[in-house]
Scaffold this motif. Sequence first.
Motif, PDB file in Angstrom:
ATOM      1  N   PRO A  42     -55.446 -23.200 -18.587  1.00 37.18           N
ATOM      2  CA  PRO A  42     -54.147 -23.281 -19.270  1.00 37.18           C
ATOM      3  C   PRO A  42     -53.078 -22.371 -18.665  1.00 37.18           C
ATOM      4  N   ASN A  43     -53.495 -21.268 -18.048  1.00 38.65           N
ATOM      5  CA  ASN A  43     -52.543 -20.331 -17.456  1.00 38.65           C
ATOM      6  C   ASN A  43     -52.482 -20.424 -15.934  1.00 38.65           C
ATOM      7  N   ARG A  44     -52.839 -21.591 -15.404  1.00 43.76           N
ATOM      8  CA  ARG A  44     -52.823 -21.788 -13.946  1.00 43.76           C
ATOM      9  C   ARG A  44     -51.480 -21.383 -13.338  1.00 43.76           C
ATOM     10  N   CYS A  45     -50.402 -21.794 -13.985  1.00 47.25           N
ATOM     11  CA  CYS A  45     -49.074 -21.553 -13.419  1.00 47.25           C
ATOM     12  C   CYS A  45     -48.775 -20.056 -13.300  1.00 47.25           C
ATOM     13  N   TYR A  46     -49.267 -19.281 -14.236  1.00 49.34           N
ATOM     14  CA  TYR A  46     -49.059 -17.827 -14.175  1.00 49.34           C
ATOM     15  C   TYR A  46     -49.711 -17.253 -12.917  1.00 49.34           C
ATOM     16  N   TYR A  47     -50.972 -17.585 -12.701  1.00 50.66           N
ATOM     17  CA  TYR A  47     -51.694 -17.030 -11.555  1.00 50.66           C
ATOM     18  C   TYR A  47     -51.124 -17.544 -10.234  1.00 50.66           C
ATOM     19  N   CYS A  48     -50.690 -18.796 -10.239  1.00 54.39           N
ATOM     20  CA  CYS A  48     -50.097 -19.376  -9.032  1.00 54.39           C
ATOM     21  C   CYS A  48     -48.792 -18.662  -8.692  1.00 54.39           C
ATOM     22  N   LYS A  49     -47.901 -18.562  -9.665  1.00 55.05           N
ATOM     23  CA  LYS A  49     -46.615 -17.897  -9.434  1.00 55.05           C
ATOM     24  C   LYS A  49     -46.809 -16.432  -9.059  1.00 55.05           C
ATOM     25  N   LYS A  50     -47.753 -15.769  -9.709  1.00 53.63           N
ATOM     26  CA  LYS A  50     -47.982 -14.351  -9.430  1.00 53.63           C
ATOM     27  C   LYS A  50     -48.392 -14.173  -7.961  1.00 53.63           C
ATOM     28  N   ALA A  51     -49.290 -15.025  -7.505  1.00 53.98           N
ATOM     29  CA  ALA A  51     -49.752 -14.928  -6.123  1.00 53.98           C
ATOM     30  C   ALA A  51     -48.643 -15.270  -5.131  1.00 53.98           C
ATOM     31  N   LEU A  52     -47.925 -16.356  -5.383  1.00 57.30           N
ATOM     32  CA  LEU A  52     -46.900 -16.807  -4.445  1.00 57.30           C
ATOM     33  C   LEU A  52     -45.718 -15.846  -4.372  1.00 57.30           C
ATOM     34  N   PHE A  53     -45.241 -15.401  -5.531  1.00 58.42           N
ATOM     35  CA  PHE A  53     -44.079 -14.519  -5.518  1.00 58.42           C
ATOM     36  C   PHE A  53     -44.427 -13.115  -5.036  1.00 58.42           C
ATOM     37  N   THR A  54     -45.669 -12.704  -5.216  1.00 57.45           N
ATOM     38  CA  THR A  54     -46.091 -11.423  -4.640  1.00 57.45           C
ATOM     39  C   THR A  54     -46.010 -11.497  -3.118  1.00 57.45           C
ATOM     40  N   GLN A  55     -46.481 -12.607  -2.564  1.00 56.21           N
ATOM     41  CA  GLN A  55     -46.439 -12.789  -1.113  1.00 56.21           C
ATOM     42  C   GLN A  55     -45.003 -12.934  -0.624  1.00 56.21           C
TER      43      GLN A  55
END
Length: 252
Positions: free
Chosen positions: A84-97
């Motif tokens: 359910p929180n896929r988008c959170y982990y995806c955005k966190k990883a991408l925007f960190t990079q």
Amino acid sequence: MTLEDFFRKVPKAAVAFSGGTDSAFLLWAAKRYGCDVHAYYMKTSFQPDFELEDARKIVDSLNVPMTIVETDILTVPEAAANGPNRCYYCKKALFTQLWEKAREDGYFCLLDGTNASDDADDRPGMQAIRELKVRSPLRECGISKSKVRSLSEEAGLFTSRKPAYACLATRIPTGTMITRELLSKAESAEKALATLGFRDFRVRLKEDGGARLQITEEQMPLVFSKRQEILTILRPLFSTILLDLEARIKSV
């Protein structure tokens, strides 16, 4: 506050650029109001090829530099697991990079295209963006999606009428592990239907290997006139092909 005011206070910035309506207008505004702006496109298996093509058209027309940052998002376990929180982990990883790359290039303010119509409180991805201190000028300046479209039309941006496009991961049922094969099926199916004249639609993958087509009310007649062609295209990809009679609401 207007966008002109914003960019007077923020004269140098990096923009997370998707090639969509909102970030395209944000990039235009930054350029228009004299900001030293650099676009960063996050290329992953969640984005279809046409988004990068659109992004390139925009930056070329605006004469804005763009860096393509590639990452294998499926190596982020929580994103691939598709909870359910896929988008959170995806955005966190991408925007960190993205932050890391922008800082390397000398940019210490990172912007995204969230607008005033987006319900940021109800979107896990927005939580990640807030945590990473990414600013959203359109939202801060109270510019709604409809206003973005009208201003984009005035600016001559082809993205003014581009339908909203959620990433390919949204085509896969929550809880189903995301694989490159499933993403490829979704992208191939939607690309094929687009060649038949469909616009602003979705091909939702089902857990049993089938697919459900979501089409807007005005394009329902096209489904039946192109029925055999649709079957010919999609049969090799899916075990069953279903039409959702609950018409898809057009993107705003």
